[in-house]
Design a protein around this motif. Structure first.
Motif, short mmCIF file in Angstrom:
data_model
loop_
_atom_site.label_atom_id
_atom_site.label_comp_id
_atom_site.label_asym_id
_atom_site.label_seq_id
_atom_site.Cartn_x
_atom_site.Cartn_y
_atom_site.Cartn_z
N ASP A 1 0.81 -1.22 0.00
CA ASP A 1 0.00 0.00 0.00
C ASP A 1 0.84 1.27 0.00
N GLY A 2 2.17 1.13 0.02
CA GLY A 2 3.05 2.29 -0.01
C GLY A 2 3.26 2.94 1.34
N ARG A 3 2.65 2.38 2.39
CA ARG A 3 2.79 2.95 3.74
C ARG A 3 3.28 1.90 4.74
N GLY A 4 3.90 0.84 4.23
CA GLY A 4 4.42 -0.21 5.10
C GLY A 4 3.48 -1.37 5.32
N GLY A 5 2.29 -1.32 4.73
CA GLY A 5 1.32 -2.39 4.86
C GLY A 5 1.02 -3.04 3.53
N CYS A 6 0.02 -3.90 3.49
CA CYS A 6 -0.33 -4.60 2.25
C CYS A 6 -1.73 -5.17 2.36
N ARG A 7 -2.27 -5.58 1.20
CA ARG A 7 -3.51 -6.34 1.17
C ARG A 7 -3.25 -7.62 0.40
N ASP A 8 -3.83 -8.71 0.85
CA ASP A 8 -3.59 -10.02 0.24
C ASP A 8 -4.34 -10.15 -1.08
N VAL A 9 -3.76 -10.97 -1.97
CA VAL A 9 -4.41 -11.31 -3.23
C VAL A 9 -4.30 -12.81 -3.44
N ARG B 1 -2.62 -13.40 -11.33
CA ARG B 1 -2.24 -13.76 -12.69
C ARG B 1 -2.50 -12.64 -13.69
N SER B 2 -3.55 -11.89 -13.47
CA SER B 2 -3.91 -10.83 -14.42
C SER B 2 -3.81 -9.44 -13.80
N TRP B 3 -3.03 -9.32 -12.75
CA TRP B 3 -2.94 -8.05 -12.02
C TRP B 3 -2.23 -6.98 -12.83
N THR B 4 -2.73 -5.77 -12.75
CA THR B 4 -2.06 -4.59 -13.30
C THR B 4 -2.17 -3.47 -12.27
N PRO B 5 -1.16 -2.61 -12.17
CA PRO B 5 -1.20 -1.55 -11.15
C PRO B 5 -2.34 -0.58 -11.41
N SER B 6 -3.04 -0.22 -10.35
CA SER B 6 -4.16 0.73 -10.46
C SER B 6 -3.71 2.16 -10.23
N ARG B 7 -2.51 2.34 -9.73
CA ARG B 7 -1.97 3.68 -9.52
C ARG B 7 -0.45 3.60 -9.64
N VAL B 8 0.19 4.73 -9.79
CA VAL B 8 1.64 4.79 -9.91
C VAL B 8 2.29 4.37 -8.59
#
Length: 340
Positions: free
Chosen positions: A29-37, A43-50
């Motif tokens: 998440d850019g702040r030291g945390g994360c969300r699971d996938v 397999r088809s993930w693409t970044p939603s933001r820079v």
């Protein structure tokens, strides 16, 4: 980034058999945390933001993983083979903006020898970071636990640097254990020499096994510094440089451990040789003392006529006294010659 992580118990992760090759996956998440996938999303993930980063930790023994690497990530077959190989020495090379790295970590699995180092392949293009392993490795789970506690890395460069750093830091435990054991053996004068020699031989083999992978791993870290992709920041490169210095220091410690083991082994061999020489010397002295006594008693014991003292009842005691005087004279001569 330069501080070691405190080992924590990572949260439960998906089983690879139930979710394809995925051991765990998350988006930073850019702040030291994360969300699971899950694997379907990954397999088809693409970044939603820079700046959004996907981290996938995969079991490289999964059958169809090579197809996903070549088709989805658009890797050539040679690079895919490097990422899926079971017997790969540490190395690093750059392909466009992606960095391919093979590193080794200490094996802390129950019943395993630490010097049996586990390979972990890393591929990162700045948006995705893929780690692959065959056997369970502690470092990725420690980093994942930090992310779940919102205390982990925030960028792909931070994540890559932390993984490399933690793999190297954990090597120190095995090296320190070997050095401590060598120090204990140097102070131990009561232990059986054969047991010590056997343990020293094992330590020397461990040093060679660790150095087998740590030397090329040091070269790989240097290669990363020379051919760094744009997603590695100056701070990341500084941390990688410090990791390389730490690894070089560990290599020097291994050399010291090996030389200390050789010196201790030579000392134990010399002590064993000196003990054997002392024993042989005492046996030689005993043989020298009893040689003339044995000669005289053998001469008096021959079964021929004319043996003096046969008819005398005091001949036995006279003979014993003469032999005692002869033994005393021998002791006096040996003392005079400083043989005793």
């Amino acid at each position: 980034m330069g501080n070691a992580l405190v080992p924590t118990s990572p949260p439960p992760v998906p089983d690879a058999a139930a979710d394809g090759p995925l051991l765990f996956g998350c988006v930073l998440d850019g702040r030291g945390g994360c969300r699971d996938v899950d694997w379907n999303t990954a397999r088809s993930w693409t970044p939603s933001r820079v700046g959004e980063v996907l981290w996938l930790h995969l079991d490289r023994m999964y059958a169809d993983l090579d197809d996903w690497l070549t088709e989805t990530l658009d890797l050539n077959e040679a690079t895919a083979d490097v990422l899926l190989s079971n017997e790969t020495r540490p190395r690093a090379f750059r392909e466009k903006d992606a960095l391919v790295t093979v590193l080794r970590g200490i094996n802390f699995n129950p019943g395993a020898e630490p010097e049996d180092m586990i390979a972990m392949q890393i591929w990162c293009d700045g948006n995705r970071l893929i780690t692959l392993r065959r056997r369970r490795l502690q470092t990725p789970r420690d980093v994942y636990a930090e992310l779940k506690n919102n205390q982990g890395p925030s960028t792909s460069g931070d994540l890559f640097t932390l993984l490399a750093e933690e793999l190297v830091i954990k090597m120190n435990r095995s090296i320190v254990d070997m050095n401590d054991r060598i120090d204990e053996m140097e102070e131990d004068h009561d232990c059986d020499i054969e047991d010590l020699l056997s343990e020293i031989a094992s330590i020397r083999r461990n040093c060679l096994a660790l150095k087998r992978y740590m030397s090329p791993q040091h070269e790989a870290v240097l290669t990363i510094q020379k051919s760094s992709p744009p997603w590695l920041s100056e701070e990341n490169l500084t941390d990688i440089r410090e990791t390389g210095e730490r690894l070089r220091r560990y290599l020097e410690d291994l050399d010291v451990s090996k030389e200390s083991a050789i010196v201790l082994q030579d000392d134990l061999n010399n002590r064993a040789q000196a003990k054997m020489n002392q024993t042989m010397y005492m046996l030689s002295i005993v043989a020298a003392i009893f040689l003339p006594l044995g000669f005289l008693t053998g001469l008096l014991g021959i079964n021929v006529g004319g043996i003096p003292g046969v008819e005398s009842s005091n001949a036995f005691w006279i003979t014993c006294g003469a032999l005692g005087i002869l033994m005393g004279f021998q002791f006096f001569i040996f003392r005079k010659l400083k043989w005793l």
